[in-house]
Design a protein around this motif. Structure first.
Motif, PDB file in Angstrom:
ATOM      1  N   VAL A 296       0.984  -1.160  -0.071  1.00  7.29           N
ATOM      2  CA  VAL A 296      -0.057  -0.050  -0.098  1.00  7.29           C
ATOM      3  C   VAL A 296       0.916   1.308   0.165  1.00  7.29           C
ATOM      4  O   VAL A 296       0.504   2.196  -0.416  1.00  7.29           O
ATOM      5  N   LEU A 297       2.049   0.994   0.590  1.00 12.00           N
ATOM      6  CA  LEU A 297       2.868   2.222   0.627  1.00 12.00           C
ATOM      7  C   LEU A 297       3.351   2.780  -0.915  1.00 12.00           C
ATOM      8  O   LEU A 297       3.474   3.817  -1.344  1.00 12.00           O
ATOM      9  N   THR A 298       3.513   1.656  -1.508  1.00 12.73           N
ATOM     10  CA  THR A 298       4.042   1.819  -2.963  1.00 12.73           C
ATOM     11  C   THR A 298       2.852   2.353  -3.591  1.00 12.73           C
ATOM     12  O   THR A 298       2.795   3.109  -4.553  1.00 12.73           O
ATOM     13  N   LEU A 299       1.455   1.552  -3.594  1.00  9.79           N
ATOM     14  CA  LEU A 299       0.512   2.128  -4.218  1.00  9.79           C
ATOM     15  C   LEU A 299       0.006   3.411  -4.148  1.00  9.79           C
ATOM     16  O   LEU A 299      -0.356   4.200  -5.215  1.00  9.79           O
ATOM     17  N   VAL A 300       0.145   4.013  -2.892  1.00  6.70           N
ATOM     18  CA  VAL A 300      -0.270   5.748  -2.662  1.00  6.70           C
ATOM     19  C   VAL A 300       0.991   6.460  -2.931  1.00  6.70           C
ATOM     20  O   VAL A 300       0.652   7.572  -2.710  1.00  6.70           O
ATOM     21  N   GLY A 301       1.976   5.977  -3.207  1.00  8.00           N
ATOM     22  CA  GLY A 301       3.182   6.885  -3.429  1.00  8.00           C
ATOM     23  C   GLY A 301       3.938   7.234  -2.466  1.00  8.00           C
ATOM     24  O   GLY A 301       4.857   8.033  -2.515  1.00  8.00           O
ATOM     25  N   ALA A 302       3.821   6.752  -1.175  1.00  5.52           N
ATOM     26  CA  ALA A 302       4.540   7.095   0.164  1.00  5.52           C
ATOM     27  C   ALA A 302       5.968   6.697   0.047  1.00  5.52           C
ATOM     28  O   ALA A 302       6.909   7.250   0.473  1.00  5.52           O
ATOM     29  N   ARG A 303       6.082   5.376  -0.535  1.00  8.29           N
ATOM     30  CA  ARG A 303       7.530   4.777  -0.730  1.00  8.29           C
ATOM     31  C   ARG A 303       8.267   5.701  -1.606  1.00  8.29           C
ATOM     32  O   ARG A 303       9.378   5.857  -1.193  1.00  8.29           O
ATOM     33  N   GLY A 304       7.772   6.129  -2.530  1.00  6.98           N
ATOM     34  CA  GLY A 304       8.833   6.816  -3.742  1.00  6.98           C
ATOM     35  C   GLY A 304       8.671   8.266  -2.909  1.00  6.98           C
ATOM     36  O   GLY A 304      10.081   8.969  -3.077  1.00  6.98           O
ATOM     37  N   ALA A 337      10.985  -1.911   9.451  1.00  7.23           N
ATOM     38  CA  ALA A 337      12.071  -0.714   9.442  1.00  7.23           C
ATOM     39  C   ALA A 337      12.881  -1.222   7.986  1.00  7.23           C
ATOM     40  O   ALA A 337      13.458  -0.374   7.357  1.00  7.23           O
ATOM     41  N   ALA A 338      13.310  -2.429   7.712  1.00  8.87           N
ATOM     42  CA  ALA A 338      13.876  -3.017   6.629  1.00  8.87           C
ATOM     43  C   ALA A 338      13.346  -2.336   5.159  1.00  8.87           C
ATOM     44  O   ALA A 338      13.955  -1.988   4.312  1.00  8.87           O
ATOM     45  N   SER A 339      12.006  -2.853   5.400  1.00  8.34           N
ATOM     46  CA  SER A 339      11.214  -2.479   4.130  1.00  8.34           C
ATOM     47  C   SER A 339      10.885  -0.874   3.865  1.00  8.34           C
ATOM     48  O   SER A 339      11.181  -0.260   2.643  1.00  8.34           O
ATOM     49  N   VAL A 340      10.433  -0.053   4.947  1.00  5.42           N
ATOM     50  CA  VAL A 340      10.119   1.218   4.694  1.00  5.42           C
ATOM     51  C   VAL A 340      11.446   2.323   4.786  1.00  5.42           C
ATOM     52  O   VAL A 340      11.426   2.967   3.834  1.00  5.42           O
ATOM     53  N   MET A 341      12.214   1.712   5.799  1.00  5.74           N
ATOM     54  CA  MET A 341      13.261   2.776   5.452  1.00  5.74           C
ATOM     55  C   MET A 341      14.900   2.272   5.028  1.00  5.74           C
ATOM     56  O   MET A 341      15.637   2.934   4.280  1.00  5.74           O
ATOM     57  N   GLY A 342      15.067   0.874   4.939  1.00 10.32           N
ATOM     58  CA  GLY A 342      16.243   0.426   4.581  1.00 10.32           C
ATOM     59  C   GLY A 342      16.382   0.543   3.024  1.00 10.32           C
ATOM     60  O   GLY A 342      17.472   0.943   2.522  1.00 10.32           O
ATOM     61  N   VAL A 343      15.238   0.152   2.440  1.00  9.45           N
ATOM     62  CA  VAL A 343      15.289   0.209   1.027  1.00  9.45           C
ATOM     63  C   VAL A 343      15.675   1.939   0.423  1.00  9.45           C
ATOM     64  O   VAL A 343      16.436   2.067  -0.372  1.00  9.45           O
ATOM     65  N   PRO A 344      14.744   2.754   0.877  1.00  9.97           N
ATOM     66  CA  PRO A 344      15.344   4.080   0.350  1.00  9.97           C
ATOM     67  C   PRO A 344      16.652   4.573   0.627  1.00  9.97           C
ATOM     68  O   PRO A 344      17.452   5.248   0.141  1.00  9.97           O
TER      69      PRO A 344
END
Length: 425
Positions: A296-304, A337-344
């Motif tokens: 969902v983070l990716t879907l709504v653009g929050a991850r980007g 933490a790994a997915s939300v912050m580690g990737v960016p």
């Protein structure tokens, strides 16, 4: 305020309220956070994306499940208890070496399951009475069990945060063993010696043997450890010998667990399998919740938005946040933490160049794992405190110095990643 930021804050807000205020499990809280983010982002309830997120980490869930079956089998066969007893009896005259080996015993379940909780509940529960018998205080025993389990979680061959970070940037989980060993083994040695060595003087084997299980080792001998050797041999052969059949990690764990049924104490395999899965289901559920949350983070653009914002904040901030915010996010979830912050954060470091991406990803995953001592969740810490019969706050105080040392180790490895590339070959 950007809509992506609003979505992110709403997801985190719902998650924290559900978990901390309403005491819902982390997995359910993450699902509710994902649904809230989708609603705020105008996507309704995206069932397809939620379903896809559920199975995002299916391979990792299968590995954890089969690894827990193996751990349950060797624990019930008596191998772990006999190993702890043998270490104390053979090395009590060398207390530093004895503590290091006991620390490795605690690490082992985490190394093959990727779960600090599994390490605490299996090997940790067996080693803690030994450490108390030696004379180490309860609060320091709890800290040793907690931190050693986290080092096992971060160590190869199974490091779930590293898998999650790698999956986010399409990086295969290959070449991580060297950098992870470089961080976890020295850190584990420091932890056990710093917390326990001064209490291990003038040990008398006559006093120790009264409380150790020596009969199991005498009765079954070397064959108790055959399943462990089978596991190590198959894992090594599958990586080193190209012509060796690629059985896959899950099948290797199942084969080794099957062997354990015939090498030690007799037990009911079906019952132990059910008990192992009962321990595993909360971890798998958390992975499913993380998958939905990230989807969902990716879907709504929050991850980007996180990636773009991190790029604009500069490299110095990313290093600072990696050492502080990422472990702190472990109060929510180390996997999150790994997915939300580690990737960016990894993308920012790659963007700035001059680093080895595998070494940096390994260091970031190491820092994520440290989040398992962060209250209020702190699964590894809370279970370790329960084992020694104390409140977690007393155990946590003794984890502060090891935690700071581990953060510094992770930071040094990140800053030196360009010189450590040879470890990934």
């Amino acid at each position: 305020m950007d809509i992506e930021l609003i979505c992110l804050l709403s997801m985190l807000g719902v998650f924290l309220l559900s978990n901390l205020l309403f005491k819902l499990p982390v997995s359910i809280s993450m699902i509710l956070g994902a649904v809230a983010g989708a609603l705020v982002g105008g996507e309704g309830i995206p069932l397809r994306h939620l379903a896809e997120g559920t199975f995002a980490y299916l391979d990792t869930s299968l590995i954890i499940s089969t690894a827990m079956l193996f751990m349950a089998a060797i624990e019930e066969s008596g191998a772990l208890e006999a190993l702890s007893s043998a270490i104390v009896r053979k090395f009590y005259r060398l207390p530093a070496l004895m503590l290091i080996l006991l620390g490795l015993v605690v690490m082992f379940p985490g190394m093959i399951t990727g779960s600090s909780t599994a390490a605490v509940l299996s090997a940790g529960a067996l080693v803690a009475p030994v450490l108390l018998l030696i004379g180490i205080p309860k609060e320091k025993t709890g800290a040793i069990i907690c931190m050693a389990a986290i080092m096992g979680m971060a160590a190869p061959p199974i490091n779930i945060p590293a898998m999650l970070i790698g999956g986010g940037v399409d990086m295969p989980y290959i070449g991580f063993d060297g950098p992870l060993f470089l961080m976890t083994i020295p850190a584990a040695i420091f932890i056990v010696l710093f917390l326990g060595l001064k209490y291990c003087k003038n040990l008398r084997i006559e006093d120790l043997e009264k409380s150790l299980d020596v009969e199991t080792g005498k009765k079954y001998g070397f064959r108790l450890y055959i399943p462990i050797f089978v596991l190590v041999a198959l894992l090594v052969l599958s990586k080193v010998v190209p012509s060796f059949p690629q059985l896959g990690t899950c099948l290797i764990f199942l084969i080794s667990a099957f062997v354990a049924c015939f090498t030690g104490k007799r037990f009911n395999p079906w019952k132990k399998a059910l008990d192992a899965m009962e321990t595993t289901i909360p971890v798998i559920a958390k992975l499913m919740g993380v998958g939905m949350f990230i989807q969902v983070l990716t879907l709504v653009g929050a991850r980007g938005w996180i990636v773009v914002s991190s790029l604009s904040l500069g490299l110095a901030f990313v290093y600072f946040a990696s050492c502080t915010v990422m472990p702190a996010f472990g109060a929510v979830s180390s996997y999150g933490a790994a997915s939300v912050m580690g990737v960016p954060f990894l993308l920012v470091m790659i963007q700035n160049g001059g680093c080895n991406d595998i070494v940096v990803a390994a260091a970031l995953s190491f820092l994520c794992c440290l989040g398992d001592i962060m209250p209020p969740t702190a699964l590894a810490g809370n279970y370790a405190a329960q084992i020694v019969g104390l409140k977690y706050s007393r155990v946590l105080k003794n984890c502060i110095v090891p935690f700071v040392v581990c953060v510094l180790i992770g930071l040094v490895v990140m800053l030196s990643s360009s010189y450590l590339g040879f470890l990934t070959r």
